[in-house]
Design a protein around this motif. Structure first.
Motif, PDB file in Angstrom:
ATOM      1  N   HIS A 168       0.845  -1.200   0.000  1.00  0.00           N
ATOM      2  CA  HIS A 168       0.000   0.000   0.000  1.00  0.00           C
ATOM      3  C   HIS A 168       0.881   1.249   0.000  1.00  0.00           C
ATOM      4  O   HIS A 168       0.614   2.208  -0.746  1.00  0.00           O
ATOM      5  N   THR A 169       1.901   1.244   0.823  1.00  0.00           N
ATOM      6  CA  THR A 169       2.817   2.387   0.891  1.00  0.00           C
ATOM      7  C   THR A 169       3.459   2.645  -0.467  1.00  0.00           C
ATOM      8  O   THR A 169       3.554   3.796  -0.925  1.00  0.00           O
ATOM      9  N   LEU A 170       3.892   1.581  -1.132  1.00  0.00           N
ATOM     10  CA  LEU A 170       4.504   1.719  -2.441  1.00  0.00           C
ATOM     11  C   LEU A 170       3.519   2.314  -3.446  1.00  0.00           C
ATOM     12  O   LEU A 170       3.878   3.184  -4.253  1.00  0.00           O
ATOM     13  N   ALA A 171       2.263   1.871  -3.389  1.00  0.00           N
ATOM     14  CA  ALA A 171       1.248   2.387  -4.309  1.00  0.00           C
ATOM     15  C   ALA A 171       1.003   3.874  -4.089  1.00  0.00           C
ATOM     16  O   ALA A 171       0.942   4.657  -5.043  1.00  0.00           O
ATOM     17  N   VAL A 172       0.861   4.279  -2.842  1.00  0.00           N
ATOM     18  CA  VAL A 172       0.592   5.691  -2.545  1.00  0.00           C
ATOM     19  C   VAL A 172       1.749   6.574  -2.989  1.00  0.00           C
ATOM     20  O   VAL A 172       1.552   7.634  -3.611  1.00  0.00           O
ATOM     21  N   LEU A 173       2.973   6.167  -2.688  1.00  0.00           N
ATOM     22  CA  LEU A 173       4.127   7.006  -2.998  1.00  0.00           C
ATOM     23  C   LEU A 173       4.430   7.076  -4.486  1.00  0.00           C
ATOM     24  O   LEU A 173       5.213   7.914  -4.918  1.00  0.00           O
ATOM     25  N   SER A 228      -5.455  -1.435  -2.466  1.00  0.00           N
ATOM     26  CA  SER A 228      -4.286  -0.574  -2.654  1.00  0.00           C
ATOM     27  C   SER A 228      -3.019  -1.411  -2.752  1.00  0.00           C
ATOM     28  O   SER A 228      -2.146  -1.148  -3.584  1.00  0.00           O
ATOM     29  N   ALA A 229      -2.914  -2.438  -1.901  1.00  0.00           N
ATOM     30  CA  ALA A 229      -1.740  -3.320  -1.930  1.00  0.00           C
ATOM     31  C   ALA A 229      -1.626  -4.057  -3.251  1.00  0.00           C
ATOM     32  O   ALA A 229      -0.515  -4.299  -3.747  1.00  0.00           O
ATOM     33  N   ARG A 284       1.661  -4.086  -5.525  1.00  0.00           N
ATOM     34  CA  ARG A 284       2.351  -5.280  -6.038  1.00  0.00           C
ATOM     35  C   ARG A 284       2.630  -5.154  -7.533  1.00  0.00           C
ATOM     36  O   ARG A 284       3.663  -5.621  -8.018  1.00  0.00           O
ATOM     37  N   GLN A 285       1.717  -4.541  -8.256  1.00  0.00           N
ATOM     38  CA  GLN A 285       1.969  -4.310  -9.679  1.00  0.00           C
ATOM     39  C   GLN A 285       3.132  -3.345  -9.875  1.00  0.00           C
ATOM     40  O   GLN A 285       3.979  -3.553 -10.749  1.00  0.00           O
ATOM     41  N   VAL A 286       3.185  -2.289  -9.070  1.00  0.00           N
ATOM     42  CA  VAL A 286       4.309  -1.350  -9.134  1.00  0.00           C
ATOM     43  C   VAL A 286       5.614  -2.075  -8.829  1.00  0.00           C
ATOM     44  O   VAL A 286       6.618  -1.925  -9.537  1.00  0.00           O
ATOM     45  N   ALA A 287       5.615  -2.892  -7.768  1.00  0.00           N
ATOM     46  CA  ALA A 287       6.820  -3.615  -7.374  1.00  0.00           C
ATOM     47  C   ALA A 287       7.307  -4.533  -8.482  1.00  0.00           C
ATOM     48  O   ALA A 287       8.508  -4.601  -8.772  1.00  0.00           O
ATOM     49  N   ALA A 288       6.385  -5.262  -9.113  1.00  0.00           N
ATOM     50  CA  ALA A 288       6.776  -6.183 -10.182  1.00  0.00           C
ATOM     51  C   ALA A 288       7.428  -5.443 -11.336  1.00  0.00           C
ATOM     52  O   ALA A 288       8.407  -5.919 -11.930  1.00  0.00           O
ATOM     53  N   LEU A 289       6.924  -4.251 -11.655  1.00  0.00           N
ATOM     54  CA  LEU A 289       7.487  -3.476 -12.758  1.00  0.00           C
ATOM     55  C   LEU A 289       8.839  -2.879 -12.392  1.00  0.00           C
ATOM     56  O   LEU A 289       9.703  -2.694 -13.255  1.00  0.00           O
ATOM     57  N   LEU A 290       9.064  -2.595 -11.126  1.00  0.00           N
ATOM     58  CA  LEU A 290      10.344  -2.030 -10.680  1.00  0.00           C
ATOM     59  C   LEU A 290      11.414  -3.095 -10.450  1.00  0.00           C
ATOM     60  O   LEU A 290      12.608  -2.789 -10.470  1.00  0.00           O
ATOM     61  N   ASN A 321      -4.848   4.784 -12.240  1.00  0.00           N
ATOM     62  CA  ASN A 321      -5.368   3.891 -11.195  1.00  0.00           C
ATOM     63  C   ASN A 321      -4.750   4.216  -9.843  1.00  0.00           C
ATOM     64  O   ASN A 321      -5.436   4.137  -8.804  1.00  0.00           O
ATOM     65  N   LEU A 322      -3.469   4.567  -9.836  1.00  0.00           N
ATOM     66  CA  LEU A 322      -2.804   4.930  -8.588  1.00  0.00           C
ATOM     67  C   LEU A 322      -3.398   6.213  -8.016  1.00  0.00           C
ATOM     68  O   LEU A 322      -3.607   6.320  -6.797  1.00  0.00           O
ATOM     69  N   ASP A 323      -3.701   7.177  -8.882  1.00  0.00           N
ATOM     70  CA  ASP A 323      -4.313   8.420  -8.422  1.00  0.00           C
ATOM     71  C   ASP A 323      -5.718   8.173  -7.876  1.00  0.00           C
ATOM     72  O   ASP A 323      -6.110   8.722  -6.840  1.00  0.00           O
TER      73      ASP A 323
END
Length: 389
Positions: A187-192, A224-225, A229-235, A371-373
């Motif tokens: 969730h933190t990763l998604a918000v930031l 949100s998490a 997780r999608q952000v993390a996979a792409l990074l 989607n993040l926004d």
């Protein structure tokens, strides 16, 4: 808890893009048949004494113990730039080896970067990695935050193993929602990574740590998490992403950063077609890599990124070309270290394809931003309030 990244100060000895080259260099350093002068000629910084580092004394001590092959590890050097590091646990061969940080870097642990203040005006959205990270994986003031803390030695107060890296308030929040620590991490990763978060909190983010709103329900936290997780996979360049880097590539990504010769003829690596000579980087003082202007062809909403006069990555969206993580323009930074005169060789075909992969990962991140926004807006409208509020 968070940990500052590893600071080597002798990158040309202990860090390399090529594992075999690093192993050979470290074997030479640990070879008692080679004198200090031999090593000084081959690796000047390894034998240059500084305040707190007596080069000959350090090498003499390490020669008595020997090379530790298992300390050649994968290393998050810069965003989307994973290399190899020789992590020396003794002496000051690494300027800051971060012995308190290293034990927590284990398979399955998750890390995100953050800072209390940024050197630049824009907010440094966090990097995600499962690897040990360099002090400069973020342009300045990096703190690496793990999902879990590990302990090998049990005590009267705590058993050996691992525990969530949470404050009491965070643990109580998750307990009330019957949610998992990783839900809060992602969730933190998604918000930031939400552009709306960065815009709406621009002033406070220039002065202190990011503040992350907490969803008021388990369902919102987990939704949100899922985005996180999608952000993390792409990074996470160590992990493939179906539809982005493997399998059937998404239609909107297929034409992004396609490697071509400008005359559309087949590329010939042996003829230098993969040599980076467009001026993306040069050696500065003390061997530090300095960025150059390079060469791009601007075609409106997209650019072509040139390796040299013969080849380029065609059709890179400007939002991808300008994408930054940790204060770095990602693709430009990656290329600056691989200028032919610095790398000592041309790119391999896999490395040329990797730039295409980077561009597609970042294009997918850009596509995820609405989607993040939306998620950030939903969270801020239904936030959790803990007892002290």
């Amino acid at each position: 808890m968070s940990f500052p990244g590893v600071k080597t100060s002798r990158d040309d000895l202990v860090v390399d893009i090529d594992r075999d080259r690093l192993v050979q260099r470290m074997q030479d350093y640990f070879n008692p048949k080679l004198s200090h002068e031999d090593i000084r000629r081959r690796m000047p910084t390894a034998m240059t004494s500084t305040t707190g580092f007596q080069a000959e004394a350090v090498r003499n001590r390490l020669l008595t113990r020997g090379f530790l092959p298992d300390k050649i590890i994968r290393y998050c050097y810069r965003p989307f730039d994973v290399r190899w590091l020789y992590w020396e646990p003794e002496t000051g061969l690494l300027d800051r080896k971060r012995g308190e940080y290293f034990p927590h870097v284990r398979g399955g642990n998750l890390w995100l970067s953050s800072g209390q203040r940024n050197r630049m005006e824009s907010f440094y959205q966090p990097q995600f990695t499962t690897l040990l990270a360099d002090h400069h994986t973020v342009e300045s003031n990096v703190g690496m935050f793990p999902a879990y803390l590990y302990s090998d030695d049990g005590s009267l107060l705590e058993a050996a193993g691992h525990k969530p890296n949470l404050t009491e308030i965070a643990a109580a929040y998750l307990a009330q929602l019957s949610a998992a620590p990783e839900d809060l991490f992602f969730h933190t990763l998604a918000v930031l990574h939400a552009p709306a978060y960065r815009v709406g909190n621009a002033g406070p983010l220039r002065q202190d740590w990011p503040r992350v709103p907490l969803p008021g329900s388990r369902e919102l936290l987990q939704a949100s998490a899922t985005l996180g997780r999608q952000v993390a996979a792409l990074l996470d360049v160590e992990t493939s992403v179906p539809g982005v880097t493997t399998g059937k590539i998404r239609d909107e990504l297929k034409r992004i950063a396609v490697f071509v010769r400008v005359d559309d003829k087949p590329a010939h690596p042996e003829a230098g077609d993969l040599d980076v000579t467009a001026g993306w980087g040069h050696a500065g003082k003390g061997g530090v890599t300095m960025p150059g202007t390079g060469k791009i062809t601007d075609r409106g909403d997209v650019v072509d990124i040139h390796l040299n006069d013969i080849a380029c990555w065609r059709n890179v969206p400007k939002a991808v070309w300008e994408y930054t993580i940790g204060g770095y323009q990602v693709i430009k930074k990656w290329l600056s270290y691989r200028e032919n005169k610095l790398l000592g060789r041309g790119l391999t075909p896999d490395e040329a394809r990797y730039v295409t992969e980077i561009a597609r990962r970042m294009a997918a991140l850009v596509a995820l931003q609405p989607n993040l926004d939306q998620n950030y807006g939903t969270v801020t409208s239904t936030t959790y309030l803990h007892a002290s509020q």
